[in-house]
Scaffold this motif. Structure first.
Motif, PDB file in Angstrom:
ATOM      1  N   ASP A  21       0.872  -1.177   0.000  1.00  0.00           N
ATOM      2  CA  ASP A  21       0.000   0.000   0.000  1.00  0.00           C
ATOM      3  C   ASP A  21       0.912   1.232   0.000  1.00  0.00           C
ATOM      4  O   ASP A  21       2.140   1.125   0.126  1.00  0.00           O
ATOM      5  CB  ASP A  21      -0.981  -0.019   1.174  1.00  0.00           C
ATOM      6  N   ALA A  22       0.347   2.397  -0.144  1.00  0.00           N
ATOM      7  CA  ALA A  22       1.133   3.626  -0.293  1.00  0.00           C
ATOM      8  C   ALA A  22       2.041   3.872   0.912  1.00  0.00           C
ATOM      9  O   ALA A  22       3.207   4.246   0.758  1.00  0.00           O
ATOM     10  CB  ALA A  22       0.205   4.814  -0.517  1.00  0.00           C
ATOM     11  N   ALA A  23       1.540   3.636   2.105  1.00  0.00           N
ATOM     12  CA  ALA A  23       2.326   3.879   3.317  1.00  0.00           C
ATOM     13  C   ALA A  23       3.513   2.919   3.398  1.00  0.00           C
ATOM     14  O   ALA A  23       4.629   3.319   3.771  1.00  0.00           O
ATOM     15  CB  ALA A  23       1.448   3.747   4.561  1.00  0.00           C
ATOM     16  N   GLU A  24       3.295   1.659   3.058  1.00  0.00           N
ATOM     17  CA  GLU A  24       4.378   0.678   3.071  1.00  0.00           C
ATOM     18  C   GLU A  24       5.457   1.050   2.056  1.00  0.00           C
ATOM     19  O   GLU A  24       6.652   0.971   2.340  1.00  0.00           O
ATOM     20  CB  GLU A  24       3.840  -0.718   2.751  1.00  0.00           C
ATOM     21  N   HIS A  25       5.017   1.460   0.885  1.00  0.00           N
ATOM     22  CA  HIS A  25       5.967   1.838  -0.161  1.00  0.00           C
ATOM     23  C   HIS A  25       6.784   3.055   0.263  1.00  0.00           C
ATOM     24  O   HIS A  25       8.006   3.097   0.084  1.00  0.00           O
ATOM     25  CB  HIS A  25       5.236   2.120  -1.476  1.00  0.00           C
ATOM     26  N   GLU A  26       6.127   4.049   0.835  1.00  0.00           N
ATOM     27  CA  GLU A  26       6.833   5.260   1.286  1.00  0.00           C
ATOM     28  C   GLU A  26       7.853   4.929   2.372  1.00  0.00           C
ATOM     29  O   GLU A  26       8.966   5.448   2.366  1.00  0.00           O
ATOM     30  CB  GLU A  26       5.835   6.309   1.786  1.00  0.00           C
TER      31      GLU A  26
END
Length: 131
Positions: free
Chosen positions: A93-98
């Protein structure tokens, strides 16, 4: 998407060779070892480094031998990332990727290299690895 071949770039730079010199040395070794169909030029070496293209046999083995001799340490086609790899797709998800990107950046590594290092470290801790 292409991924630069950082291990190969580092090995060639450490050897002090240009792309021209690398191509010349491969061609000379191929000729000496009886491989008549090998004709590498500097632009091909550049594509291996910049685009992560994989050279056809016998070139990965020849280059590994040349670099091993020059650097005084074992270089294999696998360590130089000159052999085909296997891809694994992981959806974040976006948070994991960031978060992953932030840690990779702090480690001064491309995110792909950092993820590869994480996976290898975890795999090394497994009790037994199938071959």
């Amino acid at each position: 998407m292409t991924t630069p071949n950082y291990p190969l770039a580092l090995a060639i730079a450490t050897a002090g060779w240009s792309n021209h010199e690398t191509a010349r040395l491969i061609n000379e070794r191929a000729q000496r070892d009886g491989f008549r169909g090998v004709a590498i030029d500097h632009s091909r070496v550049g594509r291996w480094i910049r685009l992560g293209e994989k050279p056809r046999p016998p070139v990965p083995d020849l280059l590994a031998v040349l670099l091993s001799e020059r650097l005084g340490q074992t270089c294999t086609p696998e360590l130089l990332r000159l052999t085909p790899g296997h891809r694994v797709h992981v959806f974040l998800d976006a948070a994991e990727h960031e978060a992953l990107l932030a840690v990779a950046t702090a480690a001064n590594l491309p995110v792909e290299e950092y993820v590869r290092a994480l996976l290898r470290a975890d795999l090394a801790r497994l009790p037994s690895r199938p071959r």
